[in-house]
Design an enzyme around this catalytic site. Sequence first.
Site, PDB file in Angstrom:
ATOM      1  N   GLY A  68     -31.303 -30.504 -14.835  1.00  0.00           N
ATOM      2  CA  GLY A  68     -30.465 -31.606 -14.384  1.00  0.00           C
ATOM      3  C   GLY A  68     -30.858 -32.923 -15.020  1.00  0.00           C
ATOM      4  O   GLY A  68     -29.997 -33.724 -15.403  1.00  0.00           O
ATOM      5  N   THR A  95     -37.673 -26.887 -11.747  1.00  0.00           N
ATOM      6  CA  THR A  95     -37.836 -25.583 -11.100  1.00  0.00           C
ATOM      7  C   THR A  95     -37.597 -24.449 -12.088  1.00  0.00           C
ATOM      8  O   THR A  95     -38.377 -23.509 -12.184  1.00  0.00           O
ATOM      9  CB  THR A  95     -36.850 -25.454  -9.923  1.00  0.00           C
ATOM     10  OG1 THR A  95     -37.057 -26.544  -9.029  1.00  0.00           O
ATOM     11  CG2 THR A  95     -37.055 -24.148  -9.187  1.00  0.00           C
ATOM     12  N   GLU A 271     -25.305 -29.716 -12.178  1.00  0.00           N
ATOM     13  CA  GLU A 271     -24.366 -30.646 -11.545  1.00  0.00           C
ATOM     14  C   GLU A 271     -23.068 -29.922 -11.206  1.00  0.00           C
ATOM     15  O   GLU A 271     -22.367 -29.458 -12.110  1.00  0.00           O
ATOM     16  CB  GLU A 271     -24.061 -31.820 -12.485  1.00  0.00           C
ATOM     17  CG  GLU A 271     -25.166 -32.853 -12.568  1.00  0.00           C
ATOM     18  CD  GLU A 271     -25.395 -33.561 -11.241  1.00  0.00           C
ATOM     19  OE1 GLU A 271     -24.411 -34.040 -10.632  1.00  0.00           O
ATOM     20  OE2 GLU A 271     -26.553 -33.611 -10.804  1.00  0.00           O
TER      21      GLU A 271
END
Length: 299
Positions: A68, A95, A271
């Site tokens: 992201g 992550t 997103e």
Amino acid sequence: MDNTSVSLLILNGKSADNLPLREAVTTLRDQGHQLHVRVTWEKGDAARYVDEATQLGAQTVVAAGGDGTVNEVATALAQVEQAMRPALGILPLGTANDFATSAGIPEEMEKALALALIGKATAIDIVRVNDDSYFLNMATGGFGTRITTETPERLKAALGGVSYLIHGLMRMDALKPDRCEIRGENFQWQGDALVIGIGNGRQAGGGQQLCPEALINDGQLDLRIFTGEELLPALFTTLTHPDESPNIVDGSSAWFEITAPHDITFNLDGEPLSGTHFRIEVLPSALQCRLPPDCALLK
């Protein structure tokens, strides 16, 4: 050093206390690199920092975070006039780090930061969606998107990429395919899609290789659709005999248009974007990115 060696590192606020990164920044500064560090707090910060980087005459903007963060920085860079546009460097601190992993960017902070600052800059594609959204790695739609969008942050922090799988198994009751039509160059398909992957890069969702042949500098998007009304038979066939699976449809095109009779959601590098119509198109060689010399994503 002159201003061409200035770099600005945009750090996701969740990783602000990362000690190996702090040590790597100190080491690279001791070697003579002018490296500014900015920490994001809320949406829009990355765009402001990219604007600051161009005013500083920075040669490189480093995205330090997950997919992201990389997406947010790459999107902001795509808005900068080409003559002033800094190169993109990547530090994998999220992550999943799907793009960084498939690009072969080192996990060790000092090596990754050195690559991000002084590695060879290579022209790569970025992808525009409906005029004002972008992705660098992959757009995923269908059940997989709902899972990655809904997976709790605490679970991701504790378990990393496997958290998506665990949360997905917990939500099997929510599975239903998305009816849609997908068109591209010499490609047309209509039916029920369980999962849609449109790849500039190769993997998403914490390591799932949805588009295993995709390249980020070939001016093309790879498409993979997992079809079917029933998940378990389709999933079993796909996992055990992927080459023979009747539930996989592949395609390649510089653009795809997707229409659906109801809202569907695509996950653009983390997103979510919902709607009934998506125009997805490659912007060839739009960014310069510092990548390993043996990067598997380059043709």
